[in-house]
Design an enzyme around this catalytic site. Structure first.
Site, PDB file in Angstrom:
ATOM      1  N   HIS A   1       0.839  -1.207   0.000  1.00  0.00           N
ATOM      2  CA  HIS A   1       0.000   0.000   0.000  1.00  0.00           C
ATOM      3  C   HIS A   1       0.874   1.257   0.000  1.00  0.00           C
ATOM      4  CE1 HIS A   1      -3.802   2.152   1.361  1.00  0.00           C
ATOM      5  NE2 HIS A   1      -2.862   3.058   1.619  1.00  0.00           N
ATOM      6  N   GLU A   2       1.840   1.288   0.902  1.00  0.00           N
ATOM      7  CA  GLU A   2       2.698   2.474   1.013  1.00  0.00           C
ATOM      8  C   GLU A   2       3.631   2.614  -0.186  1.00  0.00           C
ATOM      9  OE1 GLU A   2       1.598   4.349   3.107  1.00  0.00           O
ATOM     10  OE2 GLU A   2       0.563   2.972   4.458  1.00  0.00           O
TER      11      GLU A   2
ATOM     12  N   HIS B   1       1.889   4.423  -2.898  1.00  0.00           N
ATOM     13  CA  HIS B   1       1.978   5.870  -2.657  1.00  0.00           C
ATOM     14  C   HIS B   1       3.340   6.411  -3.102  1.00  0.00           C
ATOM     15  CE1 HIS B   1      -1.822   6.217  -0.749  1.00  0.00           C
ATOM     16  NE2 HIS B   1      -1.487   5.699   0.425  1.00  0.00           N
TER      17      HIS B   1
END
Length: 227
Positions: free
Chosen positions: A129-130, A133
């Site tokens: 997820h990170e 980003h």
């Protein structure tokens, strides 16, 4: 002169010291018989030991994922291809509040919440997820103060990372079968945008997510499809 039966024989110094060491060790183990200062020191040492244990586990899982996880190695490779190599030192393990598992900062890299992971798979989803980003920030020059930009990256991260797979949703208490994945992505994107300092209401967060939903949900870069 006969020995006084009521008197106890004096232990040799080495036996007395051994007993005290045993008693002190038992007290530290059970917490019983400690003074208030000893109890405070015991709790401090326990917390310190837990921090070290959690950090070691987090760092070990991170190494494994960076070397052997197809998802993580794929994202790291595409960050490198995009001109933003992401070293291990940019992914830091630290203790966190209960309501988060990780985070991304353009200035500091990725936070991995060492005391909040259920298992290595949970950490893999969080790291993925990170990293989405991080990829968005590198590839698309995201302005994180712009709610539409932020919303788009949150949609993509929730959609592509495994954060919204069915088993994760069941653990959260969401059991719907009809469009569950889309509902999860939208719900979690709204919650993340709501935490943006530039967002002043749930309605503003929902509006930002809805405005970019179609284009960002279907954008699976760097993947060919949803993993």
């Amino acid at each position: 002169m006969p020995e006084n039966p009521s008197s106890s024989p004096t232990e040799p110094p080495e036996q007395s010291a051994a007993f005290e060491k045993w008693r002190s060790g038992l007290a530290q183990f059970t917490g019983l018989g400690l003074s208030e200062s000893e109890k405070a020191e015991r709790e401090r040492l326990k917390a310190q030991g837990k921090l070290a244990k959690d950090w070691d586990k987090c760092e070990g899982w991170k190494r494994d994922l960076m070397n052997y996880s197809p998802m993580i190695t794929f994202l790291l490779n595409h960050l490198k291809l995009a001109g933003c190599p992401f070293p291990s030192s940019a992914m830091q393990c630290h203790p966190c509040p209960e309501n988060r598992a990780g985070g991304f900062s353009p200035d500091h890299g990725i936070l991995l919440c060492q005391d909040r992971f259920f298992n290595k798979k949970h950490m893999e989803d969080t790291l993925a997820h990170e990293l989405v980003h991080a990829f968005d920030h590198c590839r698309f020059k995201v302005d994180w103060g712009n709610l539409r930009h932020h919303a788009c990256s949150e949609i993509r991260a929730a959609n592509l990372s495994g954060d919204c797979r069915f088993t994760r949703e069941v653990k959260r208490g969401f059991y719907a079968f009809n469009k569950q994945h889309q509902a999860c992505v939208k719900r979690r994107a709204i919650l993340s945008v709501l935490a943006n300092p530039a967002c002043t209401s749930p309605e503003m967060a929902e509006k930002a997510v809805n405005e970019v939903w179609e284009s960002c949900f279907t954008d699976t870069r760097p993947f060919d499809e949803i993993y």
